[in-house]
Design an enzyme around this catalytic site. Structure first.
Site, PDB file in Angstrom:
ATOM      1  N   PHE A  67       2.178   8.589  -0.390  1.00  0.00           N
ATOM      2  CA  PHE A  67       1.458   7.338  -0.289  1.00  0.00           C
ATOM      3  C   PHE A  67      -0.054   7.523  -0.418  1.00  0.00           C
ATOM      4  O   PHE A  67      -0.773   6.554  -0.455  1.00  0.00           O
ATOM      5  CB  PHE A  67       1.764   6.639   1.038  1.00  0.00           C
ATOM      6  CG  PHE A  67       3.248   6.482   1.283  1.00  0.00           C
ATOM      7  CD1 PHE A  67       4.067   5.966   0.298  1.00  0.00           C
ATOM      8  CD2 PHE A  67       3.810   6.863   2.486  1.00  0.00           C
ATOM      9  CE1 PHE A  67       5.425   5.830   0.507  1.00  0.00           C
ATOM     10  CE2 PHE A  67       5.175   6.715   2.700  1.00  0.00           C
ATOM     11  CZ  PHE A  67       5.970   6.208   1.717  1.00  0.00           C
ATOM     12  N   TRP A 118       0.833  -1.206   0.000  1.00  0.00           N
ATOM     13  CA  TRP A 118       0.000   0.000   0.000  1.00  0.00           C
ATOM     14  C   TRP A 118       0.867   1.254   0.000  1.00  0.00           C
ATOM     15  O   TRP A 118       0.508   2.266  -0.607  1.00  0.00           O
ATOM     16  CB  TRP A 118      -0.908  -0.007   1.238  1.00  0.00           C
ATOM     17  CG  TRP A 118      -1.657   1.268   1.449  1.00  0.00           C
ATOM     18  CD1 TRP A 118      -2.874   1.614   0.920  1.00  0.00           C
ATOM     19  CD2 TRP A 118      -1.250   2.393   2.248  1.00  0.00           C
ATOM     20  NE1 TRP A 118      -3.244   2.878   1.335  1.00  0.00           N
ATOM     21  CE2 TRP A 118      -2.262   3.371   2.147  1.00  0.00           C
ATOM     22  CE3 TRP A 118      -0.132   2.662   3.029  1.00  0.00           C
ATOM     23  CZ2 TRP A 118      -2.182   4.600   2.817  1.00  0.00           C
ATOM     24  CZ3 TRP A 118      -0.055   3.876   3.695  1.00  0.00           C
ATOM     25  CH2 TRP A 118      -1.075   4.826   3.581  1.00  0.00           C
ATOM     26  N   HIS A 119       2.034   1.172   0.656  1.00  0.00           N
ATOM     27  CA  HIS A 119       2.890   2.358   0.752  1.00  0.00           C
ATOM     28  C   HIS A 119       3.502   2.747  -0.592  1.00  0.00           C
ATOM     29  O   HIS A 119       3.839   3.924  -0.782  1.00  0.00           O
ATOM     30  CB  HIS A 119       4.016   2.118   1.760  1.00  0.00           C
ATOM     31  CG  HIS A 119       3.577   2.223   3.185  1.00  0.00           C
ATOM     32  ND1 HIS A 119       3.080   1.144   3.895  1.00  0.00           N
ATOM     33  CD2 HIS A 119       3.543   3.271   4.036  1.00  0.00           C
ATOM     34  CE1 HIS A 119       2.775   1.534   5.116  1.00  0.00           C
ATOM     35  NE2 HIS A 119       3.034   2.813   5.227  1.00  0.00           N
ATOM     36  N   GLY A 120       3.668   1.800  -1.478  1.00  0.00           N
ATOM     37  CA  GLY A 120       4.255   2.151  -2.761  1.00  0.00           C
ATOM     38  C   GLY A 120       4.485   0.946  -3.639  1.00  0.00           C
ATOM     39  O   GLY A 120       4.574  -0.191  -3.162  1.00  0.00           O
TER      40      GLY A 120
END
Length: 485
Positions: free
Chosen positions: A485, A332-334
């Site tokens: 993000f 989800w962060h990247g």
């Protein structure tokens, strides 16, 4: 438009004046218009993305409620979830998935078919992900899930629902607010109160201090070391990695403090996002204290359904749910393998903790409490520091290079000996931050500067923060880390 800019502060003052001067029935409209303006400021075209999410989610919620049965509601629910996830995947992960596929294809062609040429990826998209798309999407998905579970009624008022997703203090990096917490507040008329203004400004000031004086100052040292790994010793790399943990915390919790403070001035209570995580005595406790709104979102909507679905596996259902949840949380962060490894590292250590609960409990009985607590906190901090090396690195190879050189590269600790003040300010910032955290964790009921009954002490404390910001703050430090993000 970042929170620490003069432009944003001018924008916020105008919003607050209009918000409290106009009749209460227009307050939601002021918030919606200000959210739209805030979102459109950098790139007006991107407003089409959150507007699409809002319309799809709101309509699906109404249809689900009116359908009368879970079977009839399912098509609307599934369609809205697919649409929301589809938009998120398209903007954040298209390049990752297509590039990974072509990398695999080229490796296969070279290794097994001895192809001389390399295929280029024709599906690369050259767009920047819309502002806050992950946070907006997660809030929309959570809203739909709660309606499906029967825990929340669909919001009838399109304007109120739009304001919920476009409330500008939380657009950039959360918190991931729940609809059942936010929407009831929105339906109330909020009068101007001195307590809200004072408490909000105090939290904004502390958040701004953490961002400008601590996080952005640390970023100068961290970037100079970790962006030039080959030129620095293991000692410098180790210190930069430790500093990055404090930079991340001061930056993200500083943003959260400012978001909560701005919301408080407008009469809203948003979810607390941090609870002094560096005093956690286990990694599981750490994730109950760090980015709380996101970790609880994953716990409620991801981890628990997976664990329940696989309950026939016994203990391994928990392990499976841990790994899947944290790998997805990392992703989800990247769109990078470094974030996936960051998530997998969390899942791995949580699994170890799960299977060693009894042995650790027995071991704790044999040693002094303070030794156990201190040792546990040091281990949790060190492990998070290690995992953040992958979080910050551009590639997996870069992360392993940092780790290798920490243990193998000789040399003195780097700092600018001609002008050591910046390095000294870094140390002082970390010490000051931890002194405040220790005071809040262990001596909350004792003497307080910022909540003191004395008007003089309170205002001298505020003046101290402002003066320090003006003297040693870094005012060109750029955006908050979690904006990406």
């Amino acid at each position: 438009m970042i929170f620490t800019s003069i432009l944003f502060l001018a924008f916020f003052i105008i919003v607050v004046v209009l918000y409290y001067v106009l009749p209460g029935r227009f307050q939601w409209l002021i918030l919606l218009l200000s959210g739209l303006y805030f979102y459109m400021y950098s790139n007006p075209v991107y407003i089409l993305v959150p507007v699409s999410i809002i319309l799809i989610t709101w309509y699906a919620g109404l249809k689900m409620e009116k359908s009368g049965s879970p079977e009839k509601a399912w098509p609307f629910y599934l369609s809205a979830i697919i649409a929301n996830v589809g938009l998120l995947v398209f903007f954040k992960y298209t390049n990752f998935f297509t590039s990974s596929a072509f990398d695999f294809l080229n490796i296969t062609r070279h290794k097994f078919f001895h192809a001389a040429s390399t295929l280029d990826n024709p599906f690369l998209i050259h767009v920047i992900a819309p502002l806050g798309i992950s946070y907006i999407t997660f809030q929309a998905i959570g809203y739909l899930i709660e309606i499906k579970r029967g825990n929340h009624l669909a919001e009838q008022h399109l304007g109120h629902f739009s304001t919920y997703l476009l409330f500008f203090p939380k657009i950039i990096a959360g918190p991931v607010e729940r609809a059942h917490d936010f929407l009831p507040q929105l339906k109330q008329n909020r009068a101007f109160t001195y307590d809200n203004i004072r408490n909000g400004l105090r939290q904004v000031l502390w958040g701004m201090f953490k961002k400008i004086v601590i996080a952005d100052r640390l970023s100068l040292y961290v970037a100079s070391i970790l962006d030039n790994v080959g030129f620095h010793s293991g000692a410098s790399l180790a210190l930069a990695s430790i500093f990055y943990v404090f930079q991340m915390y001061a930056d993200f919790s500083g943003y959260t403090d400012m978001a909560l403070g701005f919301a408080k001035i407008l009469g809203f209570d948003l979810m607390q996002n941090f609870n002094r995580p560096f005093f956690a005595k286990s990694v599981s406790e750490f994730w109950r204290k760090w980015h709380i709104s996101l970790s609880t979102w994953f716990a409620d909507y991801f981890y628990t359904p997976i664990a329940v679905a696989k309950r026939d596996w016994g203990k391994w259902s928990v392990v499976y749910a841990f790994f899947i949840t944290f790998v997805v949380l990392g992703f989800w962060h990247g769109a990078n393998w470094t974030f996936i490894i960051f998530g997998a590292l969390q899942g791995f250590i949580l699994t170890i903790e799960f299977f060693t609960r009894k042995s650790r409990k027995n071991f704790r009985k044999k040693i002094p409490v303070w030794v156990n607590n201190l040792g546990s906190m040091i281990f949790v901090f060190a492990y998070f520091c290690l995992s953040l090396i992958f979080f910050r690195a551009a590639t997996v190879s870069d992360a392993f290079t940092v780790i290798k050189r920490i243990f193998t590269a000789p040399g003195p600790l780097y700092f600018d000996r001609d002008e050591p003040s910046s390095f000294i300010f870094c140390i002082m910032g970390v010490i000051f931050l931890m002194m405040v955290e220790i005071k809040m964790e262990f001596y909350k009921g004792g003497f307080s500067f910022f909540n003191n009954k004395s008007w003089l002490i309170r205002n001298l404390s505020y003046a101290f923060l402002i003066i320090v910001m003006l003297l040693i703050g870094v005012f060109d430090g750029g955006q908050f880390i979690y904006k990406q993000f």
